[in-house]
Scaffold this active site. Structure first.
Site, short mmCIF file in Angstrom:
data_model
loop_
_atom_site.label_atom_id
_atom_site.label_comp_id
_atom_site.label_asym_id
_atom_site.label_seq_id
_atom_site.Cartn_x
_atom_site.Cartn_y
_atom_site.Cartn_z
CB SER A 247 -0.96 0.02 1.20
OG SER A 247 -0.25 0.00 2.41
CE LYS A 293 -2.62 1.61 5.21
NZ LYS A 293 -2.12 1.10 3.93
#
Length: 355
Positions: A247, A293
């Protein structure tokens, strides 16, 4: 002391002892809850880490006035205590164990797979950044990447996640379809020699083919992917500090490009976080845990957050990020991204931040 006073004192004494026993029982149960396993993993916000100190490009420059940051999710096996916490907290989630590790895999397998995927993501980020900076990039097929092994089949005993199968019976397997073709004419009980590399060292092993589950074919029992050797004209060093997964691809691409482009500072003084996988054509892909996140980026003081716009409906990473940003009340700008060029175009359109 009369009889009534003695009675009241006795009741208070018994009540105090009873409360102590209840308190002690609660402490014991709470302590034991840290040792009682569940069939879940728990995920929660991790950190936002500046990429400048982590990445060095040969001949590049590091004069960013801002920063590009990758974001992480903290993940671990959930004991009973974490299970209870995750059911009470909006900032923690439970994932069934089978969605994280395959049957027969252990934590070591999981870590190896995550690290292998991170290594590949780094290489693709390098290729995309160098191409955007105008450099030639060579991509060579390296072999069949072992991204998992199936319980009960021969590969489980001799191969590890991250190994690269380079040949079957001496015939090169440059990609996954070559492995399938090499085994297509075989039958159960046939033996084949598998040549592979592990941590840069070549090895060979003989395996006996077995029927694959839910298939009429035979095989060795691996979950394959294509491993590519990406050759760039300058050396890039990435100290990923044990961070796994794909990611960080988008943000690593931006940091590498910024160091290559000595003529300008892409950050323009902003603290820029984000997430998303990166493909060789520059497409930014969906990731998991984007809500965690966003929280990590906000806590780190990020002003801009790039989120993959993988779909155009409410299930997209971008919409998830927007919802989390609204919930926590952040002033961070959430920006939808489909390609790395979208991120560059957005930054090019920003005025430099005044100091």
């Amino acid at each position: 002391m009369n009889e009534d006073q003695l009675y009241r004192q006795t009741r208070r004494s018994r009540g105090a002892r009873g409360f102590s026993w209840v308190l002690a029982l609660i402490v014991i149960v709470a302590g034991l809850s840290f040792f009682i396993p569940t069939n879940y993993y728990v995920t929660r916000p991790g950190s936002a880490i500046a990429l400048g100190p982590m990445i060095d490009v040969e001949g590049g420059k590091k004069d960013e006035t801002g920063a590009f940051m990758l974001t992480t999710v903290r993940m671990g096996e959930a004991n009973l205590a974490w299970y209870v916490y995750a059911n009470m907290s909006p900032d923690a989630e439970l994932m069934p164990k089978e969605l994280v590790v395959s049957k027969g895999e252990d934590n070591e397998d999981f870590v190896r797979r995550e690290q292998a995927v991170m290594d590949n993501s780094q290489k693709i980020a390098e290729a995309v950044a160098f191409r955007l900076a105008g450099y030639d990039v060579k991509i060579e097929k390296e072999g069949v990447w072992v991204m998992g092994t199936i319980e009960g089949l021969p590969a489980k005993k001799v191969l590890k996640i991250g190994d690269v199968i380079t040949a079957v019976d001496g015939v090169r397997t440059a990609e996954a379809k070559d492995l399938l073709q090499a085994l297509a004419s075989k039958k159960a009980g046939d033996q084949v020699e598998i040549t592979y590399t592990r941590d840069g060292q070549e090895g060979k092993t003989m395996v006996t083919l077995e029927p694959l589950p839910e298939s009429k074919s035979v095989g060795i029992g691996v979950r394959p992917d294509n491993k590519q050797e990406i050759v760039i004209p300058k050396k890039v060093t990435i100290a990923s500090q044990g961070i796994g997964g794909p990611s960080a691809g988008l943000m690593m691409t931006l940091e590498i490009l910024d160091q290559l482009d000595v003529a300008k500072d892409l950050t323009k003084g902003y603290k820029i976080a984000g997430t998303g996988t990166i493909s060789l054509d520059g497409t930014v892909g969906r990731i998991g845990g984007i809500n965690h996140k966003v929280i990590a980026a906000d806590k780190a003081g990020a002003e801009i957050f790039f989120a993959p716009e993988d779909t155009l409906d409410a299930t997209s990473n971008y919409q998830e990020a927007l919802a989390t940003a609204k919930r926590i009340g952040t002033s961070m700008q959430i920006v939808p991204i489909k390609t790395v060029k979208d991120a560059i175009a957005y930054l090019d359109g920003q005025k430099p931040k005044s100091s």
